[in-house]
Scaffold this active site. Structure first.
Site, PDB file in Angstrom:
ATOM      1  N   HIS A   7      14.407  13.171  40.741  1.00 38.43           N
ATOM      2  CA  HIS A   7      13.670  14.121  41.569  1.00 38.43           C
ATOM      3  C   HIS A   7      12.486  14.646  40.762  1.00 38.43           C
ATOM      4  O   HIS A   7      12.473  14.556  39.525  1.00 38.43           O
ATOM      5  CB  HIS A   7      14.579  15.281  41.977  1.00 38.43           C
ATOM      6  CG  HIS A   7      15.642  14.900  42.954  1.00 38.43           C
ATOM      7  ND1 HIS A   7      16.282  15.843  43.714  1.00 38.43           N
ATOM      8  CD2 HIS A   7      16.185  13.701  43.300  1.00 38.43           C
ATOM      9  CE1 HIS A   7      17.177  15.242  44.486  1.00 38.43           C
ATOM     10  NE2 HIS A   7      17.134  13.933  44.244  1.00 38.43           N
ATOM     11  N   GLU A  52      11.462  17.650  39.955  1.00 41.05           N
ATOM     12  CA  GLU A  52      11.763  18.686  38.964  1.00 41.05           C
ATOM     13  C   GLU A  52      12.452  18.104  37.741  1.00 41.05           C
ATOM     14  O   GLU A  52      12.087  18.408  36.606  1.00 41.05           O
ATOM     15  CB  GLU A  52      12.647  19.783  39.576  1.00 41.05           C
ATOM     16  CG  GLU A  52      11.999  20.540  40.715  1.00 41.05           C
ATOM     17  CD  GLU A  52      12.310  19.957  42.084  1.00 41.05           C
ATOM     18  OE1 GLU A  52      12.261  20.711  43.061  1.00 41.05           O
ATOM     19  OE2 GLU A  52      12.591  18.737  42.183  1.00 41.05           O
ATOM     20  N   CYS A  82      16.652  21.430  45.069  1.00 43.04           N
ATOM     21  CA  CYS A  82      17.978  21.057  45.562  1.00 43.04           C
ATOM     22  C   CYS A  82      19.015  21.550  44.544  1.00 43.04           C
ATOM     23  O   CYS A  82      18.651  22.015  43.458  1.00 43.04           O
ATOM     24  CB  CYS A  82      18.058  19.543  45.746  1.00 43.04           C
ATOM     25  SG  CYS A  82      18.181  18.627  44.186  1.00 43.04           S
ATOM     26  N   CYS A 138      18.508  19.896  41.046  1.00 47.03           N
ATOM     27  CA  CYS A 138      17.296  20.354  40.351  1.00 47.03           C
ATOM     28  C   CYS A 138      17.421  21.810  39.923  1.00 47.03           C
ATOM     29  O   CYS A 138      16.986  22.173  38.824  1.00 47.03           O
ATOM     30  CB  CYS A 138      16.075  20.154  41.244  1.00 47.03           C
ATOM     31  SG  CYS A 138      15.695  18.407  41.502  1.00 47.03           S
TER      32      CYS A 138
END
Length: 162
Positions: A59, A61, A89, A92
């Site tokens: 992801h 991040e 999320c 993250c």
């Protein structure tokens, strides 16, 4: 918040947003971007790389945190701020906590993400359940054997608490 400070935050958030848009137009991954900043300077930035790297943990991040840690040669990003195009999320958010980043600024909400097919609500719901009731089977085994590594760690001269 001072106007100049607000402008700085907006500048970094716009970088994260631009990364999220570029990610879609360049077909690099999902519509997410993140920027790690320390002392008013960009340390790392990344878009979502899940589909382009076949890595479900890539992801924006997490990818930006990995880059920042490598660049700063530390696993402790205290003093850093992360700007992300979307509310993090659960994975993250955990990564941000583990990295010790001081503040998160985000653009889109998790509801906005869910509205386009990125719905993490099931993970939040799963975490609330006892392990035996989760949809993913999970079972403890060989604890006594596994504890040996922890005992070794407790005595290790290379031990670094984090």
């Amino acid at each position: 918040m001072e106007i100049t400070e607000q402008k700085q935050h907006e500048k970094f958030m716009r970088i994260a947003i631009a990364l999220s848009e570029k990610n879609v137009t360049a077909e690099l991954g999902g519509p997410f971007g993140a920027v790690v900043v320390k002392d008013g300077k960009v340390v790392a930035k990344s878009g979502n790389k899940v589909t382009s790297t076949n890595d479900p943990t890539a992801h924006a991040e997490v990818s930006a945190i990995r880059i920042a840690c490598k660049k700063l040669k530390t696993f402790d990003l205290s003093g850093c701020v992360i700007y992300t195009s979307c509310e993090p999320c659960p994975m993250c958010l955990s990564a941000v906590y583990w990295s010790r980043i001081n503040t998160i600024y985000y653009g889109n909400t998790k509801v906005d993400a869910a509205n386009i097919g990125f719905d993490d609500q099931f993970i939040y719901e799963e975490l609330e359940k006892p392990m035996a009731e989760r949809s993913l089977p999970i079972q403890q085994m060989l604890r006594d054997e596994a504890l040996q590594a922890f005992k070794l760690w407790e005595q290790s001269p290379m031990r670094v608490d984090y």
